[in-house]
Design a protein around this motif. Structure first.
Motif, PDB file in Angstrom:
ATOM      1  N   THR A 121       0.840  -1.202   0.000  1.00  0.00           N
ATOM      2  CA  THR A 121       0.000   0.000   0.000  1.00  0.00           C
ATOM      3  C   THR A 121       0.878   1.256   0.000  1.00  0.00           C
ATOM      4  N   GLY A 122       2.052   1.172   0.662  1.00  0.00           N
ATOM      5  CA  GLY A 122       2.983   2.306   0.642  1.00  0.00           C
ATOM      6  C   GLY A 122       3.396   2.626  -0.796  1.00  0.00           C
ATOM      7  N   ARG A 175       2.802   5.994  -2.887  1.00  0.00           N
ATOM      8  CA  ARG A 175       3.930   6.755  -3.468  1.00  0.00           C
ATOM      9  C   ARG A 175       3.744   6.955  -4.970  1.00  0.00           C
ATOM     10  N   MET A 193       1.614  10.713   5.432  1.00  0.00           N
ATOM     11  CA  MET A 193       2.882   9.978   5.302  1.00  0.00           C
ATOM     12  C   MET A 193       4.074  10.824   5.739  1.00  0.00           C
ATOM     13  N   LEU A 243       2.400   9.372  10.028  1.00  0.00           N
ATOM     14  CA  LEU A 243       1.088   8.886  10.489  1.00  0.00           C
ATOM     15  C   LEU A 243       0.491   7.934   9.473  1.00  0.00           C
ATOM     16  N   VAL A 246      -2.298   6.667   6.882  1.00  0.00           N
ATOM     17  CA  VAL A 246      -3.330   7.224   6.016  1.00  0.00           C
ATOM     18  C   VAL A 246      -4.665   6.654   6.534  1.00  0.00           C
ATOM     19  N   THR A 291      -7.419   3.842   2.546  1.00  0.00           N
ATOM     20  CA  THR A 291      -6.511   2.714   2.354  1.00  0.00           C
ATOM     21  C   THR A 291      -7.241   1.436   1.967  1.00  0.00           C
ATOM     22  N   GLY A 335       2.570  -4.180   4.276  1.00  0.00           N
ATOM     23  CA  GLY A 335       2.138  -2.867   4.784  1.00  0.00           C
ATOM     24  C   GLY A 335       0.629  -2.740   4.882  1.00  0.00           C
ATOM     25  N   PHE A 336      -0.062  -3.810   4.662  1.00  0.00           N
ATOM     26  CA  PHE A 336      -1.520  -3.852   4.852  1.00  0.00           C
ATOM     27  C   PHE A 336      -1.867  -5.243   5.375  1.00  0.00           C
ATOM     28  N   ARG A 389      -2.701  -2.471   8.590  1.00  0.00           N
ATOM     29  CA  ARG A 389      -1.890  -1.798   9.606  1.00  0.00           C
ATOM     30  C   ARG A 389      -2.745  -1.425  10.810  1.00  0.00           C
ATOM     31  N   GLN A 447      -8.717  -2.350   9.452  1.00  0.00           N
ATOM     32  CA  GLN A 447      -8.295  -2.780   8.106  1.00  0.00           C
ATOM     33  C   GLN A 447      -8.292  -4.310   8.015  1.00  0.00           C
ATOM     34  N   ASP A 462       9.923   9.949   5.000  1.00  0.00           N
ATOM     35  CA  ASP A 462       9.389   9.149   6.111  1.00  0.00           C
ATOM     36  C   ASP A 462      10.422   8.191   6.697  1.00  0.00           C
ATOM     37  N   ARG A 479       6.846   6.854  13.541  1.00  0.00           N
ATOM     38  CA  ARG A 479       6.290   5.665  12.873  1.00  0.00           C
ATOM     39  C   ARG A 479       6.336   4.448  13.804  1.00  0.00           C
TER      40      ARG A 479
END
Ligand code: AMP
Length: 213
Positions: free
Chosen positions: A31-32, A36, A53, A57, A59, A64, A85-86, A88, A92, A162, A171
């Motif tokens: 997801t990052g 991006r 980001m 923090l 999103v 997401t 990354g998902f 998180r 979710q 980040d 983070r």
């Protein structure tokens, strides 16, 4: 095979996720990376995501979850995927769980790549990223062939906003508060497996493959 990679930012889960995707011929979904790519293309989603980001923090879930569910519904995901990354947050994870349940499906493994915070802070200050193709390097552990230049596309490598130390600290706080509870969530489902993420990345990979085989 549907795999979730868990672990603090900088634990190496992205590197492992890419290696697993290649090994098993399934897509690597970050997801990052999706955010991006949207930032780079100047989309509305990208502009919204960037606000969070850059501060380290998360999103918001509303933004997401939709992009993730759209992505896993694509044709190339029918034999599985590696999520990096998902999820998180617990909400979710619940949405993903429900979406899979509706298809009579479920996550096979949630792999936690375990690395203490001190190691993470050291590692992330050495991380370099190519904002053009998304490749990541480390000045000591995974150096590019030519210093500061992406092996894949030849663009300049940068320390992502980040990945800067002050953002990394926030983070990690966000990780402990919002993401770490997922370890218990997947443990209760019986799909959690943990690996020591402090060892050489090839050894981490071997440990994960042993779990999956
Ligand atoms: P990553 O490349 O996975 O470390 O993600 C970089 C940043 O993107 C994170 O610090 C968050 O701001 C945002 N992000 C990525 N994935 C998620 C997610 N599942 N939920 C919320 N924010 C996310």
């Amino acid at each position: 095979m549907k795999i979730i990679m868990l672990g603090a930012p900088g634990a190496g889960k992205g590197t492992q996720a890419k290696m697993l995707a290649k090994e098993y011929g399934i897509p690597h979904i970050s997801t990052g990376d999706i955010f991006r790519a949207n930032i780079k293309n100047g989309t509305q989603l990208g502009m919204e995501a960037k606000k969070y980001m850059d501060q380290g923090l998360l999103v918001p879930d509303e933004l997401t979850v939709k992009i993730l569910l759209d992505r896993v519904a694509q044709e190339d995901c029918k034999n599985g995927y590696v999520l990096d990354g998902f999820p998180r947050t617990i909400p979710q994870a619940e949405v993903l769980d429900q979406a899979l349940n509706n298809l009579g499906d479920q996550i096979d493994y949630a792999i936690d790549v375990d690395v203490p915070d001190e190691n993470i802070i050291n590692r992330m200050s050495g991380r370099r990223a190519c904002l053009s193709c998304g490749a990541t390097y480390h000045v000591v552990h995974i150096p590019p062939k030519a210093e500061g230049v992406c092996d894949t596309c030849g663009q300049a490598l940068v320390l992502r906003d980040d990945d800067k130390p002050e953002t990394v600290k926030s983070r990690l706080e966000v990780y402990h508060k919002q993401t770490q509870p997922l370890i218990e969530f997947y443990s209760k489902k019986g799909v959690l497996r943990s690996v020591d993420g402090t060892v050489d990345m090839q050894d981490v990979f071997a440990a994960i493959k042993a779990i999956l085989s």
